[in-house]
Design a protein around this motif. Sequence first.
Motif, PDB file in Angstrom:
ATOM      1  N   UNK A   1       0.829  -1.208   0.000  1.00  0.00           N
ATOM      2  CA  UNK A   1       0.000   0.000   0.000  1.00  0.00           C
ATOM      3  C   UNK A   1       0.858   1.251   0.000  1.00  0.00           C
ATOM      4  N   UNK A   2       1.876   1.265   0.868  1.00  0.00           N
ATOM      5  CA  UNK A   2       2.762   2.436   0.908  1.00  0.00           C
ATOM      6  C   UNK A   2       3.535   2.563  -0.396  1.00  0.00           C
ATOM      7  N   UNK A   3       3.888   1.417  -0.988  1.00  0.00           N
ATOM      8  CA  UNK A   3       4.590   1.462  -2.263  1.00  0.00           C
ATOM      9  C   UNK A   3       3.731   2.057  -3.358  1.00  0.00           C
TER      10      UNK A   3
ATOM     11  N   UNK B   1       7.180   8.365   2.135  1.00  0.00           N
ATOM     12  CA  UNK B   1       6.734   6.985   1.977  1.00  0.00           C
ATOM     13  C   UNK B   1       7.899   6.023   1.895  1.00  0.00           C
ATOM     14  N   UNK B   2       8.974   6.461   1.249  1.00  0.00           N
ATOM     15  CA  UNK B   2      10.159   5.613   1.191  1.00  0.00           C
ATOM     16  C   UNK B   2      10.767   5.425   2.577  1.00  0.00           C
TER      17      UNK B   2
ATOM     18  N   UNK C   1      17.454   3.336  11.363  1.00  0.00           N
ATOM     19  CA  UNK C   1      18.311   4.524  11.350  1.00  0.00           C
ATOM     20  C   UNK C   1      18.278   5.203   9.983  1.00  0.00           C
ATOM     21  N   UNK C   2      18.280   4.374   8.932  1.00  0.00           N
ATOM     22  CA  UNK C   2      18.246   4.945   7.581  1.00  0.00           C
ATOM     23  C   UNK C   2      16.914   5.646   7.339  1.00  0.00           C
ATOM     24  N   UNK C   3      15.855   5.106   7.926  1.00  0.00           N
ATOM     25  CA  UNK C   3      14.552   5.765   7.781  1.00  0.00           C
ATOM     26  C   UNK C   3      14.584   7.161   8.390  1.00  0.00           C
ATOM     27  N   UNK C   4      15.171   7.288   9.565  1.00  0.00           N
ATOM     28  CA  UNK C   4      15.185   8.623  10.177  1.00  0.00           C
ATOM     29  C   UNK C   4      16.180   9.537   9.499  1.00  0.00           C
ATOM     30  N   UNK C   5      17.274   8.956   8.967  1.00  0.00           N
ATOM     31  CA  UNK C   5      18.187   9.778   8.166  1.00  0.00           C
ATOM     32  C   UNK C   5      17.475  10.299   6.931  1.00  0.00           C
TER      33      UNK C   5
ATOM     34  N   UNK D   1      16.952   7.516  -4.688  1.00  0.00           N
ATOM     35  CA  UNK D   1      16.191   6.860  -3.641  1.00  0.00           C
ATOM     36  C   UNK D   1      15.788   5.454  -4.046  1.00  0.00           C
ATOM     37  N   UNK D   2      15.541   5.244  -5.339  1.00  0.00           N
ATOM     38  CA  UNK D   2      15.250   3.887  -5.795  1.00  0.00           C
ATOM     39  C   UNK D   2      16.453   2.984  -5.549  1.00  0.00           C
ATOM     40  N   UNK D   3      17.635   3.498  -5.821  1.00  0.00           N
ATOM     41  CA  UNK D   3      18.849   2.719  -5.565  1.00  0.00           C
ATOM     42  C   UNK D   3      18.993   2.442  -4.067  1.00  0.00           C
ATOM     43  N   UNK D   4      18.649   3.418  -3.244  1.00  0.00           N
ATOM     44  CA  UNK D   4      18.735   3.223  -1.794  1.00  0.00           C
ATOM     45  C   UNK D   4      17.809   2.099  -1.341  1.00  0.00           C
ATOM     46  N   UNK D   5      16.615   2.076  -1.906  1.00  0.00           N
ATOM     47  CA  UNK D   5      15.661   1.030  -1.524  1.00  0.00           C
ATOM     48  C   UNK D   5      16.192  -0.343  -1.903  1.00  0.00           C
TER      49      UNK D   5
END
Lengths: 224, 119
Positions: free
Chosen positions: A30-32, A61-62, A73-77, B39-43
């Motif tokens: 859904x988020x995607x 969303x990412x 951590x990457x999410x908050x970065x 960001x796609x590459x990051x994912x």
Amino acid sequence: MSTLLAATGSLEPAARSFLSPTGAEVVFLLVGLAVLGAAVVSVTTKQLVHAALWLVVALGGLAVEFLLLTAEFIAWVQVLIYLGSVVVLVLFGLMLTRAPIGRSPDADSGNRWAALLVALAAAGTLVTLVADAFRTSWIDLTAGGGSTRATGEYLFRHWVLPFEALSVLLLAALVGAIVLSRSTSGRLPRPRAGKLRAGKPVGRPAAPAATVPSTAPTAPAQER
Amino acid sequence: MHLVYPAVLAALLFCVGVYGVLARRNVVLVLMSVELMLNAVNLNLVAFDAWLRDAVHAGQALTLFTVTVAAAEIGLGLAIVLLVFRTRRTADVDRLTLLGDPSEAAPEAAATEPEGRAA
């Protein structure tokens, strides 16, 4: 390869079906969809400021997707750097280049259809390839793999040298941005007349140290 | 979680970024599309890091580095865009044709000039 797959436990085609998704997968899908829709609107809208604001939705969303993949951590970065600074920089750039606020009809160039063709061909190829290659791969998500503690451990135990090199790169980028954005009207502005003007001593009047060469090594030390 | 979901989402997001880079006219919007591709590459990096269970977490470390480099890139890119806007009065990539061939006769002149220099 077989040991790698055995270690990751990723080849279990019988147990993992696409028809019975887990909760994380449903949320991810859904988020995607929201991310993809926001990205498409962001690259196709005619209103330039709206494009930057839709980019906020896509990048946020990412960040949620990163959270679902246990990379906290990457999410908050992502939230701090992308949503906090990059989008603000983009908005600054739009405003400083006098982007029109309303609907601008020439936001897309003339080769839009060629671009659409290229993008669709690339999407078809990539999605076919990726779906064929990783159809049966399964991620065993365990919590804690991307926590701040784990991030600090691997970053400062195994990746110290790239980390430091990256700080030098950031410094170079900072200096480069300052040099580029400085006013290029020719020379630097003259320093204002003040106490530090050349030719006039700063300290006591008639300091004799500069005019007496015989006692030059010791005289400044005594002056202070 | 199936690896297909993040991989396909990253591929689609990358292609959306490709479309934006090719189709947009404003330089700032082109930079935004480049951010989407990054960001796609990051994912992808994060998903494959979680899949492979790397001991040194190469995927996540590289993601952090990519985010930092992207921040530096957008800062420098916007400085260059502002400089171009200040000198050329436009932020339109289609109008920045200073390096293009000005006329049809330019290829012939370019073809004959090196011969004269060599002779």
